[in-house]
Enzyme design. Structure first.
Site, short mmCIF file in Angstrom:
data_model
loop_
_atom_site.label_atom_id
_atom_site.label_comp_id
_atom_site.label_asym_id
_atom_site.label_seq_id
_atom_site.Cartn_x
_atom_site.Cartn_y
_atom_site.Cartn_z
N HIS A 14 31.28 45.77 44.51
CA HIS A 14 32.11 45.02 43.68
C HIS A 14 31.50 43.89 42.92
O HIS A 14 31.60 42.60 42.88
CB HIS A 14 33.47 44.22 44.59
N HIS B 108 30.82 47.41 38.41
CA HIS B 108 32.32 48.32 38.86
C HIS B 108 33.34 48.05 37.97
O HIS B 108 33.91 48.85 37.30
CB HIS B 108 32.48 47.80 40.12
N HIS C 129 39.99 43.12 36.81
CA HIS C 129 40.78 43.21 38.22
C HIS C 129 40.13 42.88 39.50
O HIS C 129 40.70 42.95 40.42
CB HIS C 129 41.05 44.90 38.09
N ASP C 130 38.78 42.86 39.63
CA ASP C 130 38.11 42.55 40.88
C ASP C 130 37.25 41.19 40.51
O ASP C 130 36.34 40.84 41.62
CB ASP C 130 37.11 43.64 41.27
N ASP D 199 40.24 52.73 38.97
CA ASP D 199 39.60 51.82 39.63
C ASP D 199 38.96 52.78 41.04
O ASP D 199 37.76 52.36 41.39
CB ASP D 199 40.72 51.00 40.43
#
Ligand code: 5GP
Ligand code: MN
Length: 795
Positions: free
Chosen positions: A522, A526, A562-563, A692
């Site tokens: 992560h 990514h 998103h992360d 994802d």
């Protein structure tokens, strides 16, 4: 009337109107109030009929006693006039002289009076001779003839008076109350609600005509039978069990009940079952009041109207519930028992009497209504549907049903649960994370002056086979800024947001800085990878047809952030560790909430990187909403919900339209499916979810790299859990024992295959699916080879 009295007088019937007399202490009011349950009744002056062939001291005694008591008194001399008088006046008390058989047969007279309808509530007294103790006769012949009791001759006026008063407050009063039941029976008989009364042992004691007509049975086919024996309740014995246990406690039950009518149709009813306390304070009856939710066998057209009625019916019931303290409940249940227990409903009843109608309630009501006019197999199938709908976890497959494989179970446990396995008292505080500010100086490259090596690494970014790891190397682990700039330019994001390329660059830089370079999976690579997949999916024809530019912009931004600030640990870990984030977000979608919230904090805290700063307020709100929704959609506890909703709302309708290919207006119908706001949301969620977790669909080499990285991150978590004495969330991800091929196959089987099948059916992704297939075969082959190498060589 007058003429008739005259005739009666001629025949010897004497009328004494005592109500006009005011005779001192014995006078009583002509009308008395009587309380009977919740009813208040008015009892008229009592009427007495004396049947004595001859006037004597005994008849005079009663006459005077009547006068004292304030009763009306008629005297008849013959059985004929007695009968005639009774039929006319319905006396409360009839006193017949039984001492002289030579004038008339007292027992025969009694029988003829009893043969008339009004005698049901009359009290009939036999005046008998005084006998010596030795000759005391049995009372049985009198009872058999219909007498209520006997009076041993005694002409003393006080004795007569006492007898009358005892009757007045005993038998006569009881009969008066019973007579009032006629009004109650009439109410029941005329009620439009189907009513059934059963005994404490569930024997049917009464059904009203509405019940008969609803069920198609005659009273005689039901009354006297056991509830579970009658076909009305066929196959409902387990339901009755539930009901039994509900009402054994003395509480009222309300809910939907399916009975079967004589034609075999299911009748859906809103039913109230009320226990009625009686003799010895025990429940002696159950009253069921049933309101059909639908008018039986009416034309299809009427369904909607009927459904609406059904809903109003439910509402009516609800209003009744609110005034629980009022007569309807209290009167029929225990007077003097705990009133609060009646106000408490069983949980089953509450489901059907919810004040606010949730969509699921509407759905259940519609299915209930549809069941009614459906043939048995359909109605039964719908029963099963209802059963499923009534459970809460509609979208999560039950663990262990699909796969017993420990890899899958661990993944499911690790990714699909939040804090359920949390240990208390084991506080883990994440190292206080510094938010990376917008740097004062950043390399001021623009798209036009990107270093050639980096530009080259991004050359085929429009292809699925694009290699993100090359870009990672070329950019020294800063792929997001570069790829972001290029892709956002391709989709015209800056012009949509009305922001400069410099602002976008600063923004990408801040976001990328807040990914942890130390995470093996992560990290910003990514994120760049998910951005790439997102852009790839956005350029598919079907997706372009469905989404507006604001959706595209939202998707690209959501993928980028998103992360952000992912700690390299799963939600379960954070919850178990009692981390600050888990506390902040109540163990619910902890990381995803954090990614979304932090993204907006980072963006809006500094104008230099605020890509939203020039947006019109409403447009910003729409965009923000869409970004948040997509980031939250990456949370794996909702995986099956998103996939199933997509399949049901998008795949299925599109497939149906494709089947009717060529039909007029097909293009419009397809467009309708694709572009409704609800469906666009589902498409965007599916898009970011697929992006994802698309690494099992990447080219083999990259797929292997991603698998290594995610495994390493999980191993690190397991190490950490062991070190800290926290629960090990995914025991298979132990670096000493883990089979990466097995874990990949488990992940693909459980999460990837169905999702990508659905996404491919929508977006048409042959090469993506081909890679998935190849990769799976690769892991399978590897797994088999590992197994062979572990097996001892054959002898
Ligand atoms: P993300 O945290 O990336 O937004 O959500 C995706 C989840 O799926 C992550 O928790 C990640 O650990 C998991 N995941 C993604 N790819 C793989 C994979 O190839 N194998 C396994 N086992 N898990 C994966
Ligand atoms: Mn992710």
């Amino acid at each position: 009337m007058r003429a008739m009295y005259k005739a009666m007088e001629r025949k010897g019937v004497k009328t004494l109107e005592n109500s006009q007399l005011h005779n001192g202490p014995f006078h009583k009011a002509a009308v008395t109030d009587v309380q009977f349950g919740p009813m208040r009744l008015q009892q008229d002056q009592l009427q007495v009929l004396l049947v004595f062939a001859k006037e004597d001291s005994q008849s005079n005694g009663f006459c005077w006693a009547c006068e004292k008591a304030g009763f009306t008194c008629n005297i008849a001399r013959t059985p004929e006039t007695a009968l005639e008088s009774f039929v006319d006046k319905h006396h409360d008390i009839i006193i017949i002289d039984h001492r002289h058989s030579r004038y008339f047969d007292a027992e025969a007279l009694c029988r003829s009076i009893r043969a008339t309808k009004p005698s049901e509530n009359a009290v009939i007294i036999a005046v008998v001779r005084r006998q010596s103790d030795r000759d005391e006769a049995s009372v049985m012949p009198l009872i058999a003839a219909g007498f209520t009791r006997r009076y041993v001759e005694n002409s003393n006026i006080m004795a007569c008076y006492n007898e009358l008063i005892q009757l007045e407050f005993g038998e006569v009063l009881a009969q008066f109350k019973l007579r009032a039941c006629n009004s109650l029976f009439t109410t029941l008989e005329r009620s439009q609600e189907a009513i059934e009364i059963t005994s404490e042992d569930h024997l049917i004691e009464y059904v009203n005509p509405a019940f008969e007509s609803t069920m198609g049975y005659q009273k005689d086919e039901l009354v006297g039978k056991e509830l579970t024996e009658v076909p009305v309740n066929e196959k409902k014995s387990d339901f009755l069990d539930t009901l039994n246990s509900c009402i054994k406690t003395g509480k009222e039950w309300e809910g939907i009940y399916y009975a079967k009518n004589k034609n075999g149709d299911n009748i859906q009813q809103n039913v109230k079952i009320i226990p009625v306390f009686g003799h010895r304070g025990k429940i002696r009856h159950y009253v069921s009041i049933c309101r059909p939710c639908n008018d039986n066998n009416k034309a299809e057209k009427q369904r909607e109207r009927v459904q609406a009625e059904c809903q109003t019916d439910l509402q009516t019931c609800r209003h009744k519930d609110r005034r629980k303290g009022s007569l309807d409940v209290r009167s029929t249940t225990s007077r003097g028992s705990d009133g609060s227990s009646q106000r408490r409903h069983s949980s089953m009843a509450r489901i059907h009497s919810m004040t606010i109608e949730a969509p699921i309630t509407k759905v259940i009501n519609i299915i209930n209504a549809a069941q009614e006019n459906s043939p048995m197999p359909v109605a039964e199938a719908l029963d099963r549907v209802l059963e499923i709908l009534r459970t809460t976890e509609l979208y999560s497959p039950q663990l262990g049903t699909k796969d017993e494989d420990p890899h899958t179970n661990d993944l499911v446990g690790g990714l699909m649960t939040d804090g359920s396995r949390r240990l208390s008292g084991n506080e883990y505080i994440l190292s206080a994370k510094q938010i990376h500010p917008v740097p004062g100086f950043i390399s001021t490259f623009s798209l036009t002056d990107i270093p050639p090596r980096i530009a080259q690494a991004m050359e085929n970014e429009e292809k699925w086979e694009f290699n993100i790891f090359e870009l990672e190397t070329a950019t020294h682990k800063r792929p997001l800024v570069y790829l972001g700039l290029k892709m956002f330019a391709r989709f015209g994001v800056c012009s949509f947001l009305n922001c400069s390329e410099a602002t976008l660059r600063s923004w990408l830089h801040v976001i990328e800085s807040n990914y942890h370079a130390g995470n093996s999976y992560h990290n910003s690579t990514h994120s760049a990878d998910v951005l790439h997949a997102t852009a790839y999916f956005l350029s598919k024809e079907r997706v372009k047809q469905s989404l507006d530019q604001i959706d595209e912009v939202a998707a690209l931004i959501a993928a980028t952030v998103h992360d952000v600030d992912h700690p390299g640990r799963t939600n379960s870990f954070l919850c178990n560790a009692g981390s600050e984030l888990a506390i902040l977000y109540n163990d619910t979608a902890v990381l995803e909430s954090h990614h979304a919230a932090l993204a907006f904090q980072l963006t809006t805290r500094d104008d230099k990187c605020n890509i939203f700063k020039n947006m019109e307020r409403n447009e910003y709100r729409t965009l923000r909403q869409a970004i948040i929704d997509m980031v939250l959609a990456t949370e794996m506890t909702k995986h099956f919900e998103h996939v199933n909703k997509f399949a049901n709302s998008i795949n299925k309708p599109l497939a149906a339209l494709e089947e009717s290919e060529g039909s007029i207006g097909e293009d419009d119908s397809v467009k309708n499916v694709l572009t409704t706001p609800e469906n666009r949301i589902l498409i965007k969620r599916m898009l970011i979810k697929c992006a994802d977790i698309s690494n099992p669909c990447r080219a083999l080499e990259q797929c292997i790299e991603w698998a290594g990285r995610i495994s390493e991150e999980y191993f690190a978590q397991t190490d950490d859990e062991k070190r800290q004495g926290l629960p090990v969330v995914m025991p298979v991800f132990d670096r000493n024992t883990c089979s990466i091929p097995k874990s990949q196959m488990g992940f693909v089987d459980y999460f990837i295959t169905d999702m990508f099948d659905a996404w491919d059916a929508f977006a048409d992704l042959p090469n993506v699916m081909q890679h998935l297939d190849n990769n799976f075969k690769y892991w399978k082959g590897l797994d088999e080879r590992q197994l062979r190498s572990l097996r001892p060589p054959p002898e």
